[in-house]
Motif scaffolding. Structure first.
Motif, PDB file in Angstrom:
ATOM      1  N   LEU A 204      55.176  50.267  24.856  1.00 31.16           N
ATOM      2  CA  LEU A 204      54.700  50.753  23.568  1.00 31.16           C
ATOM      3  C   LEU A 204      53.240  51.191  23.670  1.00 31.16           C
ATOM      4  N   GLU A 205      52.429  50.376  24.349  1.00 39.34           N
ATOM      5  CA  GLU A 205      50.995  50.683  24.484  1.00 39.34           C
ATOM      6  C   GLU A 205      50.651  51.299  25.827  1.00 39.34           C
ATOM      7  N   GLN A 206      51.632  51.347  26.752  1.00 38.20           N
ATOM      8  CA  GLN A 206      51.480  51.988  28.058  1.00 38.20           C
ATOM      9  C   GLN A 206      50.326  51.379  28.857  1.00 38.20           C
ATOM     10  N   VAL A 207      50.354  50.058  28.961  1.00 40.65           N
ATOM     11  CA  VAL A 207      49.345  49.338  29.740  1.00 40.65           C
ATOM     12  C   VAL A 207      50.051  48.361  30.669  1.00 40.65           C
ATOM     13  N   TRP A 208      49.338  47.959  31.726  1.00 38.12           N
ATOM     14  CA  TRP A 208      49.887  47.091  32.767  1.00 38.12           C
ATOM     15  C   TRP A 208      49.125  45.773  32.843  1.00 38.12           C
ATOM     16  N   SER A 209      49.828  44.736  33.262  1.00 36.05           N
ATOM     17  CA  SER A 209      49.212  43.459  33.590  1.00 36.05           C
ATOM     18  C   SER A 209      50.044  42.809  34.692  1.00 36.05           C
ATOM     19  N   PHE A 210      49.550  41.713  35.253  1.00 38.28           N
ATOM     20  CA  PHE A 210      50.292  41.035  36.311  1.00 38.28           C
ATOM     21  C   PHE A 210      49.961  39.555  36.293  1.00 38.28           C
ATOM     22  N   GLY A 211      50.662  38.790  37.114  1.00 37.89           N
ATOM     23  CA  GLY A 211      50.411  37.352  37.192  1.00 37.89           C
ATOM     24  C   GLY A 211      51.342  36.693  38.181  1.00 37.89           C
ATOM     25  N   SER A 212      51.356  35.377  38.157  1.00 38.38           N
ATOM     26  CA  SER A 212      52.189  34.595  39.070  1.00 38.38           C
ATOM     27  C   SER A 212      53.144  33.723  38.266  1.00 38.38           C
ATOM     28  N   MET A 213      54.423  33.745  38.648  1.00 42.04           N
ATOM     29  CA  MET A 213      55.449  32.924  38.024  1.00 42.04           C
ATOM     30  C   MET A 213      56.695  33.005  38.895  1.00 42.04           C
ATOM     31  N   ALA A 214      57.324  31.866  39.157  1.00 40.67           N
ATOM     32  CA  ALA A 214      58.502  31.817  40.016  1.00 40.67           C
ATOM     33  C   ALA A 214      59.763  31.891  39.166  1.00 40.67           C
ATOM     34  N   ARG A 215      60.387  33.055  39.119  1.00 47.40           N
ATOM     35  CA  ARG A 215      61.628  33.252  38.380  1.00 47.40           C
ATOM     36  C   ARG A 215      62.571  34.110  39.227  1.00 47.40           C
ATOM     37  N   THR A 216      63.883  33.816  39.149  1.00 47.91           N
ATOM     38  CA  THR A 216      64.863  34.557  39.943  1.00 47.91           C
ATOM     39  C   THR A 216      65.831  35.364  39.082  1.00 47.91           C
TER      40      THR A 216
ATOM     41  N   ASP B 166      41.251  41.722  36.380  1.00 45.54           N
ATOM     42  CA  ASP B 166      42.052  40.619  36.906  1.00 45.54           C
ATOM     43  C   ASP B 166      42.594  39.790  35.744  1.00 45.54           C
ATOM     44  N   GLY B 167      43.641  39.034  36.006  1.00 46.40           N
ATOM     45  CA  GLY B 167      44.198  38.190  34.963  1.00 46.40           C
ATOM     46  C   GLY B 167      45.445  37.476  35.451  1.00 46.40           C
ATOM     47  N   ASP B 168      45.892  36.513  34.688  1.00 48.48           N
ATOM     48  CA  ASP B 168      47.114  35.789  34.971  1.00 48.48           C
ATOM     49  C   ASP B 168      47.587  35.126  33.688  1.00 48.48           C
ATOM     50  N   LYS B 169      48.898  35.191  33.429  1.00 47.35           N
ATOM     51  CA  LYS B 169      49.522  34.598  32.237  1.00 47.35           C
ATOM     52  C   LYS B 169      48.938  35.172  30.949  1.00 47.35           C
ATOM     53  N   ILE B 170      48.579  36.455  30.972  1.00 47.16           N
ATOM     54  CA  ILE B 170      48.078  37.103  29.761  1.00 47.16           C
ATOM     55  C   ILE B 170      48.837  38.407  29.545  1.00 47.16           C
ATOM     56  N   ARG B 171      48.806  38.888  28.311  1.00 52.01           N
ATOM     57  CA  ARG B 171      49.370  40.185  27.967  1.00 52.01           C
ATOM     58  C   ARG B 171      48.387  40.913  27.065  1.00 52.01           C
ATOM     59  N   PHE B 172      48.667  42.185  26.819  1.00 52.59           N
ATOM     60  CA  PHE B 172      47.844  42.973  25.905  1.00 52.59           C
ATOM     61  C   PHE B 172      48.683  43.353  24.697  1.00 52.59           C
ATOM     62  N   ARG B 173      48.142  43.064  23.530  1.00 60.24           N
ATOM     63  CA  ARG B 173      48.812  43.392  22.273  1.00 60.24           C
ATOM     64  C   ARG B 173      47.782  43.999  21.340  1.00 60.24           C
ATOM     65  N   ALA B 174      48.092  45.186  20.824  1.00 56.10           N
ATOM     66  CA  ALA B 174      47.142  45.955  20.020  1.00 56.10           C
ATOM     67  C   ALA B 174      45.838  46.148  20.785  1.00 56.10           C
ATOM     68  N   GLY B 175      45.947  46.284  22.111  1.00 53.89           N
ATOM     69  CA  GLY B 175      44.796  46.571  22.950  1.00 53.89           C
ATOM     70  C   GLY B 175      43.975  45.368  23.355  1.00 53.89           C
ATOM     71  N   LEU B 176      44.323  44.164  22.874  1.00 50.88           N
ATOM     72  CA  LEU B 176      43.509  42.977  23.138  1.00 50.88           C
ATOM     73  C   LEU B 176      44.296  41.969  23.973  1.00 50.88           C
TER      74      LEU B 176
END
Length: 640
Positions: A477-489, A27-37
């Motif tokens: 580039l690293e072929q990984v997924w993440s998700f979160g909440s943000m209101a953008r159109t 689980d997560g929100d407002k995060i990304r993965f860079r160099a696996g971390l």
């Protein structure tokens, strides 16, 4: 036992249970993965203080020959060009009346003005600018009447109403997108009709902000209110208002999906206000297309291409599978002749063209069931097209993005990539996304590129939302997924601007990946960002363990706070299906401001269970963080 390193696989996985995903993030929100971390994403700040009307669905940056930078902004009711944070309205006009065609009437004590204009063709929320009006005799003066208004209600084929406002009032928008001006009420002296010189300049009909399912009876504008109601027409078209736009040199081509094609000439807009865009068909070529689903300018060969348009011999009748292009280096020549390169072709698969996207070598054209590659082949045919895949889906016209020669898009139940052939993208969060998704508003899905982090983002409406409130991210580039909440159109990648630019649901443009906080409020507010692991167990998970100490590993690079903090939470569990029955949270604090990072050395904890999970979370201002490899002291424990 010695300290155990907490090392997790990169990316979030929701395709299996938390217990099965041992050693991964869940689980997560407002995060990304860079160099696996995992790390917190950047914040956002308003691009300017001026808000736009409606919901923005398209952004397009470009640079004029004199070096001036612009941003095209297409909304549900307007088209703007942003210059230095100021929004210039260039929305095309639909019609301008003759003097005297428009008359007014007012009611004592009311700000509602009734307009009479035979066969006006206006819809609720349309905009009209009046000129040449005289006073009605009281508080409704000529200055009050001679300005732009948004139509409040269409009361008949020949009448509609608006609310009179003060001349000095600058229109702003409320949360629901409505105008909030200072109103002017008529008095008993307002008995005139505005005189015989009134002219009404009507902007093109406003569009839908909510998709309407189906195309038959009850869809579109008809049937959007009860039988016999006074205002059945509130917006044009049966689909969401979507714009496409492309540069032709320093000038701009814009197209309302399934409606008109327009042209904005930069050379006529050196002052203020900017000139409005005009219909491309006004160029004089009687074969010029007048309706299309999308407009595109081919970078390699400089043809203007329109998709899902009317034909050369059937101008005014849309063919949803027809593609036409102008003569090379020309906006105005569309009639195909042996002396030019103008022409057309028709796709034979599917029922309509959904989207077209240009790569370095070709243009991919999506129908509702297939993908085609369109390429410049030279005379005499100019362009050729080949089907490259069938039985695929695409979520909507905005759900696709190209990255050089790679194309990513969201389908109805899968994600896809084209790298010379079409493939499904393995996705570790597919069920999470598509099981809580408002398919009725699928046209609002848009794909965004965030090239600084090698990411494509899809913003989409969750199951109980009518607007985009969530996102899913693929790091290609690293072929990984993440998700979160943000209101953008809408969103456009960095390039002309240093930062990505996005449109919020509040009517403002935002620079993304800017700072650490949420700049939609004044003062800025903190962003809550977290990542949580799946369960971890020792051995086969048949023994109880005791956790006594935690050694954090975190960096606060990018923080501007003098003492940035976040929380490490360890949660224990006895059985896979049980709730976490106890937890320990410890604040991790940077204690030195010298270049060498110095963190809390260790944190004493007391946790017991067969498995445990780690959660890292921040909710303070001016904090950025990146997780390393923390360690915990784990010892086997008895059952008592």
């Amino acid at each position: 036992m010695p300290y155990t390193k907490l090392q997790f696989r990169p990316g979030i996985n929701r395709e299996v249970t938390s217990y099965t995903n041992e050693g991964g993030w869940f689980d997560g929100d407002k995060i990304r993965f860079r160099a696996g971390l995992p790390e917190k994403i950047g914040g956002w700040v308003k691009k300017g203080s001026q808000s736009f009307l409606g919901k923005a669905r398209a952004l397009h940056p470009f640079v004029a020959l004199d070096g001036t930078t612009y941003l095209g902004v297409g909304t549900t009711v307007k088209y703007y060009i942003d210059e230095g944070g100021g929004l210039n309205d260039i929305t095309p006009l639909r019609v301008t009346t003759s003097a005297g065609d428009v008359t007014f009437s007012a009611t004592n004590g009311s700000s509602v003005i009734t307009v009479t204009d035979t066969s006006h063709g206006a819809l609720e929320n349309d905009f009209v600018t009046f000129s040449g009006a005289a006073t009605l005799g009281g508080t409704i003066t000529a200055n009050v009447l001679n300005q732009e208004y948004q139509i409040k209600e269409v009361t008949g084929d020949n009448t509609y109403t608006f609310e009179a406002r003060e001349v000095s009032t600058i229109p702003s928008i409320t949360v629901d997108g409505a105008l909030s001006p200072t109103l002017v009420e008529a008095n008993s002296s307002d008995t005139g009709n505005g005189g015989s010189s009134v002219v009404g300049a009507y902007q093109i009909n406003s569009g839908l902000d909510t998709s309407v399912a189906g195309t038959g009876w009850g869809a579109g504008t008809w049937g959007r209110s009860t039988w016999g109601s006074s205002s059945p027409l509130i917006a044009s078209g049966a689909t969401l208002r979507i714009w496409s736009h492309e540069n032709f040199g320093e000038d701009l081509l814009i197209n309302v999906r399934d409606a008109g094609i327009y042209y904005w000439d930069k050379s006529t807009s050196s002052g203020s206000p900017f000139s409005r865009a005009v219909a491309l068909s006004a160029s004089g070529d009687s074969t010029c297309p007048t309706i299309a689903k999308q407009v595109l300018v081919s970078d390699r060969d400089r043809h203007v291409i329109v998709f899902g348009c009317d034909g050369e011999t059937t101008v005014g009748t849309q063919d949803p599978l027809l593609i036409r292009w102008s003569d090379q280096e020309s906006l105005t020549v569309w009639e195909s002749e042996v002396t030019n390169t103008a022409g057309e072709l028709r796709i034979g698969t599917g029922s309509e063209i959904v989207a077209a996207v240009e790569t370095r070598r070709q243009i991919l054209v999506f129908t509702d069931v297939s993908v085609h590659a369109m390429q410049f082949i030279g005379p005499p045919f100019t362009f050729g097209i080949d089907q490259i895949s069938e039985n695929i889906t695409i979520m909507g016209p905005l759900a696709v993005k190209s990255v050089d020669d790679t194309v990513f898009w969201m389908g109805q139940e899968d994600f896809y990539v084209y790298t010379g052939q079409v493939q499904k993208l393995p996705c570790s969060v597919k069920a999470y996304v598509f099981n809580d998704f408002n398919k009725a508003q699928a046209e609002k899905v848009f794909c965004a590129l965030n090239s600084s982090f090698s990411e494509v983002w899809w913003f989409y409406p969750s199951g109980d939302s009518d607007t985009n409130d969530r996102y899913v991210v693929y790091n290609y580039l690293e072929q990984v997924w993440s998700f979160g909440s943000m209101a953008r159109t809408a969103w456009v990648d960095r390039g002309i601007n240093t930062y990505p630019t996005a449109a919020g649901t509040d009517g403002y443009l935002y620079y993304q990946e800017f700072g650490e906080d949420d700049g939609s409020t004044l003062p800025s507010s903190a962003i809550t960002a977290y990542v949580e692991s799946s369960q971890l167990s020792i051995g086969d998970g048949d023994k109880f363990v005791f956790l006594s100490r935690l050694i954090p590993d975190i960096t606060f690079d990018g923080s501007t706070s003098d003492a940035p903090t976040l929380d490490f939470t360890l949660k224990s569990r006895r059985f896979p299906g049980a709730n976490y029955h106890n937890s320990e949270t410890g604040a991790v604090t940077q204690t030195a401001t010298v270049p060498v990072e110095q963190f809390t050395n260790e944190k004493n904890i007391r946790l017991r269970g067969r498995s445990f999970a780690l959660r890292v979370e921040s909710d303070d201002l001016e904090v950025m963080w990146r997780l390393g490899t923390p360690r915990v002291d784990i010892r086997e424990d008895g059952r008592r």
